[in-house]
Design an enzyme around this catalytic site. Sequence first.
Site, PDB file in Angstrom:
ATOM      1  CE  LYS A 124      72.487  26.139  39.628  1.00 18.11           C
ATOM      2  NZ  LYS A 124      72.965  24.785  39.899  1.00 18.11           N
ATOM      3  CG  ASP A 164      71.426  23.605  36.629  1.00 20.26           C
ATOM      4  OD1 ASP A 164      70.271  23.880  36.251  1.00 20.26           O
ATOM      5  OD2 ASP A 164      71.663  23.121  37.744  1.00 20.26           O
TER       6      ASP A 164
END
Length: 445
Positions: A124, A164
């Site tokens: 991430k 995201d």
Amino acid sequence: MKASILLQNLEQKHPGEKEFLQAVREVLISIEDIYNAHPEFESLQIAERLVEPDRVFMFKVPWMDDNGKVQVNTGYRIQFNNAIGPYKGGLRFHASVNLSILKFLGFEQIFKNALTTLPMGGGKGGSDFNPRGKSDAEIMRFCQAFMLELWKYIGPETDIPAGDIGVGSREIGYLYGMYRKLAHENTGILTGKGLSYGGSLIRPEATGFGAVYFLKHMLACQQTELAGKTVLLSGFGNVAWGVALKATELGAKVVTLSGPDGFIYDKDGLNEEKIDYMLDLRASNNDVIAPYADRFPSAVFIPGKKPWEVKADIAMPCATQNELDGNDARQLIANGIQIVAEVSNMGCTPEAIDLFIGHQIPYGPGKAVNAGGVATSGLEMSQNAMKINWTKKEVDERLHQIMHSIHEKCLEYGTRPDGYIDYMKGANIAGFMKVAEAMLAQGVI
């Protein structure tokens, strides 16, 4: 493994990282029994190795705004675990981004990616840069500055970022353009790309579509179906849009959406015009849901509240972590909620989850319910590698198959003797076992 001891040590080592510690706690408690049934896991310290990222990159991102003033943000990339494939996970651009949030998201991504059955590890990244209110030129300059640092740590067989919160097709385009210039190559290094340069059909909708497909399997286990059900959604971004689109198509009535300013209740439910308007709202840079009620007379706006007070059949948090707490859960239970399917990452607090499970209400955790997004990113990677494009029907069929497979794994590890399906435990164990067995086979590295 004693989960409590490992958690205590982790809390001492990483004080203040509450989101990360919350995510780890949930997984370790879920897997403790099966972990201890495999002494080989303990002998090679699989859990201790799994809870620490392989590496963390943190860097400054200086960029110039439209007034000629230099701004400085912080960029991150967490490469958590690549035992089953290259690191894979989104980039989040939002003012709330910090190390704890990205570590929690990266840790969750390990198990989510494992559940998809595709060869992808967990990672991430992101920045505390907020695209809201910025011009396209400012966003382009920031993305280029961000990629100037990131590009050397990623690659099509190393680490493949995606979008995201705050990173949509516009940002992916700017990031990919800079990567291509720096690396002197066209590869599938980012997913969520535009169709004109290697993107996949239905990728923008995939997280929401996959969540609804998973929900359909949850409902089937309760001997019922989606058509005719009322659905509560939070958020009004890309994820909520995909859920609203597919749920409405399949005959459900979506009656709420929410933003930082409050939520709207639309007694007539969403339709094609209203769902299209969600896209307009999202593109407006205002980050508020109130204008929806001005546009559609069937809706009312409730300021400063969350949608969980409305009576409905299904609740699907679609906004951000810990958005549904214990008080919200009690309200939903009192109103007779039948199923909770968590589409946001760790959208429910531990107290809320305990209440749902304690009342034997089926609760689907985000790592299973929202895995359709990263699954379709994996399908985009496959198309890029083969230099082909699948049709919308082909991608959708593969997404259906993946979500069915994830649900089956949840049933395998989560079905209790009394018949209740503990989806959280099932998802955590299924994802963990795949990663742990790969780590075991590869030795201590």
